[in-house]
Structures are given as structure tokens and as C-alpha cells.
Write an enzyme that holds these catalytic residues in place. Structure first.
Site, PDB file in Angstrom:
ATOM      1  CE  LYS A 187      12.083  -0.910 -13.856  1.00 31.39           C
ATOM      2  NZ  LYS A 187      12.282  -0.807 -12.396  1.00 31.39           N
TER       3      LYS A 187
ATOM      4  CB  CYS B 178      16.355   1.226  -6.761  1.00 33.38           C
ATOM      5  SG  CYS B 178      16.697   0.327  -5.254  1.00 33.38           S
TER       6      CYS B 178
ATOM      7  NE  ARG C  79       6.330  -7.296  -8.209  1.00 29.79           N
ATOM      8  CZ  ARG C  79       5.450  -6.540  -7.568  1.00 29.79           C
ATOM      9  NH1 ARG C  79       5.262  -6.694  -6.291  1.00 29.79           N
ATOM     10  NH2 ARG C  79       4.756  -5.622  -8.227  1.00 29.79           N
TER      11      ARG C  79
ATOM     12  CG  ASN D 278       7.682  -2.015 -14.349  1.00 27.62           C
ATOM     13  OD1 ASN D 278       8.168  -1.516 -13.346  1.00 27.62           O
ATOM     14  ND2 ASN D 278       7.550  -3.309 -14.504  1.00 27.62           N
ATOM     15  N   GLY D 279       4.667  -2.385 -13.903  1.00 25.16           N
ATOM     16  CA  GLY D 279       4.023  -2.460 -12.598  1.00 25.16           C
ATOM     17  C   GLY D 279       2.782  -3.330 -12.611  1.00 25.16           C
TER      18      GLY D 279
END
Ligand SMILES: Cc1cc2nc3c(=O)[nH]c(=O)nc-3n(C[C@H](O)[C@H](O)[C@H](O)COP(=O)(O)O)c2cc1C
Length: 353
Positions: A142, A103, A228, A203-204
Site C-alpha cells: 500500500k 503511513c 474513514r 484509495n483516498g
């Protein structure tokens, strides 16, 4: 190749990314129905003095999606506090404890946490050790690729994770300083994969089946994590899984099926949150469903203004029903249609909590 996290053999290589305010139990159940092999809960503060709030309670193990392996994500910076929180969540049924070091917010609830901790590798190592000691279920983490582009330390964090006994690591290909700007980069994820033997999840910015495959090929990662791109499109996992397995696309999901799914999603939100919050959560998702279907844009404002679940549900049925009926050709019934029954809006059974 099956991705295994501790004792859990996952049925697929596409995972849903945790997203606070989005990946609640109804959305996780929906994505898992379409093939998300793991769907971690939204981050929960390790500070148990905050656990009495409805928001925290909804993120806990006791509110699993009931579909697949239950992963609870914790955010915090104090090893003992995180360990105690992990113990409680595992005791309540969490099958995986995930640590949030991704985060970008500097502080959550006035404490350093998330990716702000990546700069303090000693502390990260102590947190890893405390979590692994605290629970018998697998611990995962993560992360981002580092605090900023001059300090990409994802590989060292991954080695610490492996040494401490963590079961997997997910890497978002941006540094903390980059927040969501620019594009994710995958060289750092490839370096992480080369450095450890535990499963690595990339991820991303993965938004299509082709991108999922390209990222897996480039990084050598064991799985992809999609965030997303699943908003307004929870069925993306079906396409990604099929493409990863066979390099082919499944037949497109019919508009009528999508409409039925959207309506079922609304019903599950009303049931989970109750009338007031359910309508508000549903607005968020309806906005995303509309975004993905430009033909519904004209009705968007009216749809998002609906004040109660009955009118919202009926309006959604009309808007997406018209959109489905406008499909160019008559669409034959597909598998998901048969499973879900008619796409036409049925009176819903909203329940107050
Ligand atoms: C609305 C939103 C909420 C998020 N909340 C969390 C969270 O609770 N825990 C976490 O580890 N990451 C969180 N993230 C980051 C995502 O898990 C993911 O790493 C990021 O969106 C990049 O993946 P994507 O490009 O597939 O979206 C959040 C992202 C978004 C957009």
C-alpha cells in the site's frame, strides 16, 4: 470482474483500508459481514522485539478476524527484518502479507518506514524482493503517490512491485507530504493502473457508492479501498457493492438494524479487549456512530463518559433505541434485522481477557 490476489478470489470490489487503532478484528469482522472483500489488519512493526506488547499481539495473524482472507500489514525498513517478520506471520496463518509504504509518519518506532521509504526506490526494490522470497503467500503493498507533489513516483514503485512478484498494489491518491490535506487525486492511480498488470486498488476520499464508481471509472482500478467513510458506518460496503454491481441502491438499512449492529459491535469489543480497553475502544466507535446520526448528539457526552461496559452498553441501547424508534415511518423488518434478532439491548456477556 472478480479481483484476485494470488490464490484468493475476492467477493467484491470494495475493501476496508487498514487503520491503526480502528481496524481491529471486531471491526474487520463487522465490515466483512457487510461486504468488505478484504480487510487488512492494522500495521504491525517488523521489529519482533516489540511483538510482546498487547497492542502488537492484537495486530498479528494469530488474531485474525476469522471472517475473510487474513491480511497482515508490516511496517519497517530493513529487508531482512521485514522478511523474517513476514515468515513468522505467514507461519501463524497470514494469507496475505501487505507492506505499508503509505503511513505518513516519518518514523515508526525510531525507524524510517511507511511512505518515508518511497523516496528510496532501491531500498523499496530490495524490500519487495526479500518479502517475496520469504513467503509463499501473496505479498501486496500500500503506497502513496510519492514523497511530495514534485516527486510522484507511484508508477515506478508499481513497476518495481510487479517485477518483484507482488500480487497487488493499493494507492492512496496523496503524496506523503500532503498527509491528509486537500483532496485525493486519481490521475496518478490511473497512471499506475496503465503501467502494470497486477491488480490496482484505488484509495483516498471515497465516501459514497457514487464516488466509488466514479473512481473506478476514472482510474480503471480493479477495486476501491475505503477507510474513514467506514467509521461509524461499517455497512457502507453493502451499499457500495450493490451500486457497483447494479447501479442501484439497496433498501436503506433500518435504524433498528443499525442499532442492533452497534450493540453487537460493542459486545465484540468487550469480548476481544476485555473490560478496561474494550470500554475505551467502544467510546471511539460510539463517537463515530453519534457523529453520523446528529439526533444522538445530545446524549453523546453522557454516552462517552460511561465508565464500564454494563452502563455503556445499556446507555447505547437506550440512545440508539430511542433514535430508532423515532424513525418517521414504521420500518418493515429487513434481512439484517432477521439475522441479528432484536435491536433492543440485551444483557451483554463481556469477558475479561
Ligand atoms: C486513523 C487512521 C489510521 C491509519 N492507519 C493506517 C495503517 O495502519 N496502515 C496503512 O497503510 N494506512 C493507514 N491509514 C491510512 C488509510 O489506510 C487510508 O489510506 C487513508 O485513510 C485514506 O483513505 P480514506 O480517505 O478512505 O480514509 C490510516 C488512516 C487513518 C485515518
Amino acid at each position: 470482474m472478480t479481483l484476485t490476489i494470488g490464490p484468493h478470489a475476492l467477493a467484491g470490489r470494495a475493501l476496508l483500508a487498514p487503520m491503526a487503532g480502528v481496524t481491529d478484528p471486531p471491526f474487520r469482522a463487522l465490515c466483512s459481514r457487510f461486504g468488505a472483500a478484504l480487510a487488512c489488519a492494522e500495521m504491525l512493526s517488523a521489529d519482533q522485539s516489540l511483538w510482546h506488547t498487547p497492542k502488537s499481539r492484537r495486530r498479528m495473524a494469530m488474531n485474525g478476524s476469522g471472517q475473510i482472507t487474513l491480511a497482515v500489514q508490516l511496517a519497517g525498513s530493513d529487508p531482512a527484518q521485514l522478511a523474517e517478520a513476514a515468515r513468522r506471520q505467514a507461519g501463524d496463518g497470514a494469507e496475505i502479507i501487505d507492506l505499508n509504504l503509505g503511513c505518513p509518519a516519518k518514523k515508526v518506532c525510531e525507524r524510517l518506514c511507511g511512505s518515508a521509504l518511497l523516496g528510496d526506490e532501491d531500498l523499496v526494490a530490495r524490500i519487495f524482493a526479500a518479502l517475496v522470497r520469504a513467503v509463499n503467500v501473496p505479498v501486496t503493498v500500500k503506497i502513496r503517490t510519492g514523497p511530495d507533489p514534485t516527486r510522484r513516483n507511484a508508477t515506478r514503485i508499481a513497476v518495481l512491485a510487479e517485477r518483484a512478484g507482488l500480487a497487488a498494489i493499493a494507492v492512496h491518491g496523496r503524496t506523503r507530504a500532503e498527509r491528509f490535506q486537500g483532496s485525493a487525486e486519481y490521475d496518478s492511480i490511473r497512471a499506475v493502473k496503465a503501467a502494470v498488470r497486477i491488480p490496482v486498488i484505488a484509495n483516498g476520499d471515497i465516501a459514497t457508492p457514487e464516488q466509488a464508481r466514479a473512481v473506478l471509472e476514472h482510474t480503471g482500478a480493479d477495486a476501491v479501498m475505503i477507510g474513514r467513510a467506514a467509521l461509524g458506518s461499517p455497512w457502507i460496503f453493502r451499499d457500495v457493492n450493490a451500486f457497483l454491481d447494479s447501479a442501484e441502491f439497496p433498501p436503506p438499512l433500518l435504524r433498528a438494524s443499525q442499532t442492533a449492529i452497534i450493540l453487537q459491535h460493542l459486545e465484540s469489543l468487550y469480548a476481544f479487549y476485555g473490560e478496561y480497553t474494550g470500554v475505551r475502544m467502544a467510546r471511539k466507535h460510539l463517537a463515530r456512530y453519534c457523529e453520523r446520526q446528529p439526533e444522538t448528539q445530545a446524549a453523546r457526552t453522557e454516552l462517552l463518559a460511561a465508565e464500564n461496559s454494563a452502563s455503556q452498553f445499556a446507555l447505547a441501547g437506550r440512545v440508539f433505541g430511542v433514535w430508532a424508534a423515532a424513525a418517521d415511518c414504521a420500518e418493515p423488518a429487513d434481512e439484517s434485522n432477521r439475522r441479528q434478532g432484536s435491536p433492543v439491548a440485551q444483557p451483554h456477556r463481556a469477558r475479561a481477557q
